[in-house]
Design an enzyme around this catalytic site. Structure first.
Site, mmCIF file in Angstrom:
data_model
loop_
_atom_site.group_PDB
_atom_site.id
_atom_site.type_symbol
_atom_site.label_atom_id
_atom_site.label_comp_id
_atom_site.label_asym_id
_atom_site.label_seq_id
_atom_site.Cartn_x
_atom_site.Cartn_y
_atom_site.Cartn_z
ATOM 1 N N GLY A 142 -18.651 20.450 60.379
ATOM 2 C CA GLY A 142 -19.820 20.641 61.280
ATOM 3 C C GLY A 142 -21.108 21.228 60.748
ATOM 4 O O GLY A 142 -22.212 21.141 61.212
ATOM 5 N N ALA B 137 -16.500 22.015 46.169
ATOM 6 C CA ALA B 137 -16.542 20.917 45.203
ATOM 7 C C ALA B 137 -17.442 21.027 43.956
ATOM 8 O O ALA B 137 -18.449 21.852 44.146
ATOM 9 C CB ALA B 137 -16.663 19.845 45.924
ATOM 10 N N ILE C 29 -37.631 28.572 63.503
ATOM 11 C CA ILE C 29 -36.198 29.293 63.685
ATOM 12 C C ILE C 29 -36.821 30.678 64.146
ATOM 13 O O ILE C 29 -35.886 30.939 64.989
ATOM 14 C CB ILE C 29 -35.293 29.296 62.424
ATOM 15 C CG1 ILE C 29 -34.957 27.791 62.166
ATOM 16 C CG2 ILE C 29 -34.219 30.264 62.327
ATOM 17 C CD1 ILE C 29 -33.994 27.516 60.776
ATOM 18 N N ARG D 174 -35.648 27.873 54.738
ATOM 19 C CA ARG D 174 -34.266 27.618 54.189
ATOM 20 C C ARG D 174 -34.406 26.851 52.571
ATOM 21 O O ARG D 174 -35.391 26.330 52.603
ATOM 22 C CB ARG D 174 -33.444 26.664 55.107
ATOM 23 C CG ARG D 174 -33.206 27.572 56.308
ATOM 24 C CD ARG D 174 -32.442 26.570 57.308
ATOM 25 N NE ARG D 174 -31.177 26.285 56.657
ATOM 26 C CZ ARG D 174 -29.993 27.045 56.953
ATOM 27 N NH1 ARG D 174 -29.973 28.237 57.365
ATOM 28 N NH2 ARG D 174 -28.679 26.639 56.490
ATOM 29 N N HIS E 282 -38.485 7.723 88.677
ATOM 30 C CA HIS E 282 -39.387 8.655 89.502
ATOM 31 C C HIS E 282 -38.541 9.566 90.320
ATOM 32 O O HIS E 282 -37.707 8.945 91.094
ATOM 33 C CB HIS E 282 -40.629 8.053 90.225
ATOM 34 C CG HIS E 282 -41.317 9.315 90.907
ATOM 35 N ND1 HIS E 282 -42.179 10.146 90.298
ATOM 36 C CD2 HIS E 282 -41.301 9.528 92.454
ATOM 37 C CE1 HIS E 282 -42.835 10.841 91.102
ATOM 38 N NE2 HIS E 282 -42.425 10.663 92.382
HETATM 39 P P1 FAD Z 1 -25.439 21.383 56.594
HETATM 40 O O1 FAD Z 1 -25.342 21.328 57.794
HETATM 41 O O2 FAD Z 1 -26.234 22.549 56.078
HETATM 42 O O3 FAD Z 1 -23.935 21.309 56.058
HETATM 43 C C1 FAD Z 1 -23.622 21.304 54.668
HETATM 44 C C2 FAD Z 1 -22.158 21.713 54.581
HETATM 45 O O4 FAD Z 1 -21.938 21.552 53.045
HETATM 46 C C3 FAD Z 1 -22.082 22.976 54.760
HETATM 47 O O5 FAD Z 1 -20.958 23.233 55.826
HETATM 48 C C4 FAD Z 1 -21.720 23.672 53.543
HETATM 49 O O6 FAD Z 1 -20.453 24.823 53.748
HETATM 50 C C5 FAD Z 1 -20.885 22.681 52.713
HETATM 51 N N1 FAD Z 1 -20.911 22.645 51.450
HETATM 52 C C6 FAD Z 1 -21.929 23.119 50.374
HETATM 53 N N2 FAD Z 1 -21.867 23.057 49.206
HETATM 54 C C7 FAD Z 1 -20.490 22.641 49.161
HETATM 55 C C8 FAD Z 1 -19.683 22.370 48.105
HETATM 56 N N3 FAD Z 1 -19.709 22.845 46.764
HETATM 57 N N4 FAD Z 1 -18.263 22.094 48.431
HETATM 58 C C9 FAD Z 1 -17.749 21.749 49.888
HETATM 59 N N5 FAD Z 1 -18.599 21.954 50.822
HETATM 60 C C10 FAD Z 1 -20.025 22.494 50.344
HETATM 61 N N6 FAD Z 1 -32.262 21.049 63.120
HETATM 62 C C11 FAD Z 1 -32.465 20.121 63.961
HETATM 63 O O7 FAD Z 1 -32.555 19.180 63.897
HETATM 64 N N7 FAD Z 1 -32.727 20.829 65.508
HETATM 65 C C12 FAD Z 1 -32.612 22.081 65.786
HETATM 66 O O8 FAD Z 1 -32.576 22.475 66.844
HETATM 67 C C13 FAD Z 1 -31.986 22.968 64.622
HETATM 68 N N8 FAD Z 1 -31.918 24.458 64.964
HETATM 69 C C14 FAD Z 1 -31.579 25.014 64.046
HETATM 70 C C15 FAD Z 1 -31.403 26.383 64.138
HETATM 71 C C16 FAD Z 1 -30.938 27.363 63.072
HETATM 72 C C17 FAD Z 1 -30.783 28.912 63.395
HETATM 73 C C18 FAD Z 1 -30.714 26.709 61.942
HETATM 74 C C19 FAD Z 1 -30.318 27.709 60.752
HETATM 75 C C20 FAD Z 1 -31.047 25.284 61.588
HETATM 76 C C21 FAD Z 1 -31.255 24.586 62.579
HETATM 77 N N9 FAD Z 1 -31.542 23.193 62.270
HETATM 78 C C22 FAD Z 1 -31.893 22.350 63.352
HETATM 79 C C23 FAD Z 1 -31.580 22.401 61.011
HETATM 80 C C24 FAD Z 1 -30.288 21.758 60.779
HETATM 81 O O9 FAD Z 1 -28.945 22.751 61.109
HETATM 82 C C25 FAD Z 1 -30.005 21.467 59.367
HETATM 83 O O10 FAD Z 1 -30.984 20.608 59.070
HETATM 84 C C26 FAD Z 1 -28.892 20.386 59.299
HETATM 85 O O11 FAD Z 1 -27.417 21.189 59.519
HETATM 86 C C27 FAD Z 1 -28.473 19.791 57.886
HETATM 87 O O12 FAD Z 1 -27.483 19.148 57.835
HETATM 88 P P2 FAD Z 1 -26.814 18.732 56.363
HETATM 89 O O13 FAD Z 1 -25.619 17.751 56.900
HETATM 90 O O14 FAD Z 1 -27.780 18.366 55.549
HETATM 91 O O15 FAD Z 1 -26.298 20.324 56.001
#
Ligand code: FAD
Length: 469
Positions: A44, A119, A188, A275, A448
């Site tokens: 997730g 990975a 954030i 970030r 509405h």
């Molecule tokens: P991520 O969700 O960051 O997932 C990447 C995954 O890759 C992680 O689980 C990590 O462990 C894994 N990983 C990394 N490197 C490796 C490796 N070498 N091997 C195996 N696994 C690896 N966005 C919104 O749209 N709406 C919101 O309201 C919102 N609120 C937020 C609130 C907070 C406090 C934060 C911190 C972020 C928020 N975001 C929000 C941003 C959102 O969480 C991110 O944009 C989103 O999670 C990005 O998705 P992603 O799949 O790119 O990466």
């Protein structure tokens, strides 16, 4: 020592199981591919475990006393005896776990193999996955990099130091601090301010720029601040955080504002200064796959999400701004289809932005200034929430909806400040993406009373056909 060393082959491997990664994995599996998803932490990713979901759950809980006050005003006599923050945290965690197991269930149902571990590319067809004492080699035809991002560290305020926390630790605090210093007035940081202030914590914000929420138009931010007194309590703008000292049980942030040195104390210093995708990308051996990180710290991709290597795609926070879950979802869909040989492209023109302050803010498309620069004639329509039946029936009347159209009456942008702005934004984004005209929305019958009626009303206002204001 590595005790188990296995080699596996697959059509598609996805690195990272956040919104981008799990969507891509599920779509590719639905299209009949053998898929492995590799995750080093929790299924997730950031959004589900330490971002969007837990943050919004706590924001929901933090509004309790406003609701109670309102109930009392309308004849439901109730009082808050005690706030048990442990139970709130348990409920929040339960919400996270429900979604978490939902994602795991769907991955399982679609036959996606989940591999725990970190990975790293060995070459452009091979990944090495390491976890504790086990290692596995994965030979793949296609790979999708979805490694996400992590909080930026400020020199002098490193996260390993005592009482310096990121949004992740903030979401897991065992009790509400009495006072906190938030370094970073982006969305954030300001969402953190929303919930902490409502739970009764004194919040002090330190922002390097001239104003907080610099990604949002100035007049939206000032309207938001007018409506939300707690945002103005202690906001230090044009102020640079330098380091933290410790006094008794407090952390004291030392910050420079012009020639002045400020000392701002709190139980914690929350660093919410943006970030970065770079640290995760630097650890996956990109050089072994012939890939490199661009100057902004991301991977370059084309509209099919392909990197410079035909068989390696990248999505989500790893490929750039805006770092948002819904952008990652869409890119995940595209990547999953591309690796399955389907025609797809990230050709979206609009990426909406929602902010869960109180009231919420939702924007998509151009703001009025951008439209003035682009078009000779610009039409603006606005509708105040005070005039919305739905807003009045729910006692949430702070805010407005504004539409921006070019002289030919084509919708170019929408800005909403108000309750459920994040929900109304969906219709606005669809309208923009479908190239809608003001009349299309004004003449569409909206149920509405509902919040999205404010969009219809703002369009009517821009057309000088307003009935309700
Ligand atoms: P991520 O969700 O960051 O997932 C990447 C995954 O890759 C992680 O689980 C990590 O462990 C894994 N990983 C990394 N490197 C490796 C490796 N070498 N091997 C195996 N696994 C690896 N966005 C919104 O749209 N709406 C919101 O309201 C919102 N609120 C937020 C609130 C907070 C406090 C934060 C911190 C972020 C928020 N975001 C929000 C941003 C959102 O969480 C991110 O944009 C989103 O999670 C990005 O998705 P992603 O799949 O790119 O990466």
């Amino acid at each position: 020592m590595v005790v188990g060393d296995i080699e596996t082959g697959t059509d598609v491997v996805v690195i990272g199981s956040g919104p981008g990664g799990y969507t891509a994995a599920i779509r590719a599996a639905q299209e009949g591919k053998d898929v492995i998803i590799i995750e080093k932490e929790d299924i997730g990713g950031t959004c589900l475990n330490r971002g969007c979901i837990p943050a919004k759950a706590l924001i929901h809980a933090s509004k309790f006393h406003e609701d109670i006050q309102h109930w009392n005003e309308i004849g439901i006599k109730a009082e808050c005896e005690h706030v048990n923050f442990d139970e709130i945290q348990e409920w929040k965690q339960d919400t996270v776990e429900k979604l978490n197991s939902g994602v795991k269930h769907i991955l399982d149902r679609e036959g996606v193999e989940v591999m725990n571990g970190e990975a790293k590319f060995e070459d452009e067809e091979t990944l090495r996955v390491e976890e504790a004492h086990n290692a596995e080699t994965v030979k793949f035809e296609k790979a999708i990099i979805a490694t996400g991002s992590q909080p930026i560290e400020i020199p002098g305020l490193e996260f390993e130091k005592e009482k310096i926390i990121s949004s992740k630790e903030l979401l897991n605090l065992e009790e509400v601090p009495e006072e906190i210093v938030v370094v970073g007035g982006g969305y954030i940081g300001m969402e953190a301010v929303t919930k902490l202030a409502k739970f009764g914590c004194t919040v002090k914000v330190v922002e390097a720029r001239e104003r907080v929420l610099s990604n949002f138009q100035e007049d939206i931010v000032s309207r938001l601040k007018e409506m939300t007194p707690e945002y103005d309590d202690e906001i230090y703008t044009s102020t640079m955080a330098q380091k933290v000292n410790y006094e008794e049980d407090k952390a004291v942030l030392i910050a420079e504002q012009g020639d002045e040195t400020l000392e701002i104390s709190g139980d914690y210093v929350l660093v919410a200064a943006g970030r970065t995708a770079k640290p995760n990308l630097e650890k996956i051996g990109l050089e072994n796959a012939g890939l490199e990180i661009n100057e902004e710290g991301f991977l370059n991709v084309d509209e099919q999400m392909k990197t410079s290597k035909e068989n390696i795609l990248a999505i989500g926070d790893a490929i750039g701004q805006p770092m948002l879950a819904h952008k990652a979802y869409r890119e995940g869909d595209v990547a999953g289809e591309i690796v399955s040989g389907k025609p797809a492209a990230f050709d979206n023109q609009y990426i909406p932005k929602a902010m869960y302050t109180d009231p919420e803010v939702g924007v998509a498309g151009m703001n009025p200034e951008e439209a003035e620069e682009e078009f000779d004639e610009v039409l603006i329509g606005e509708f105040p929430l005070e005039a919305s039946g739905r807003a009045l029936t729910t006692n949430k009347t702070n805010g407005f909806c504004r539409v921006i159209a070019s002289g030919d009456k084509k919708l170019q942008g929408v800005q909403i400040v108000g309750p459920r702005a994040s929900d109304t934004l969906a219709e606005a984004t669809l309208a923009l993406e479908m190239q809608a005209y003001l009349d299309d929305i004004a003449n569409t019958i909206h149920a509405h009373p509902t919040f999205p009626e404010v969009l219809q009303e703002a369009c009517k206002d821009a057309l000088d056909k307003s009935v309700h204001i």
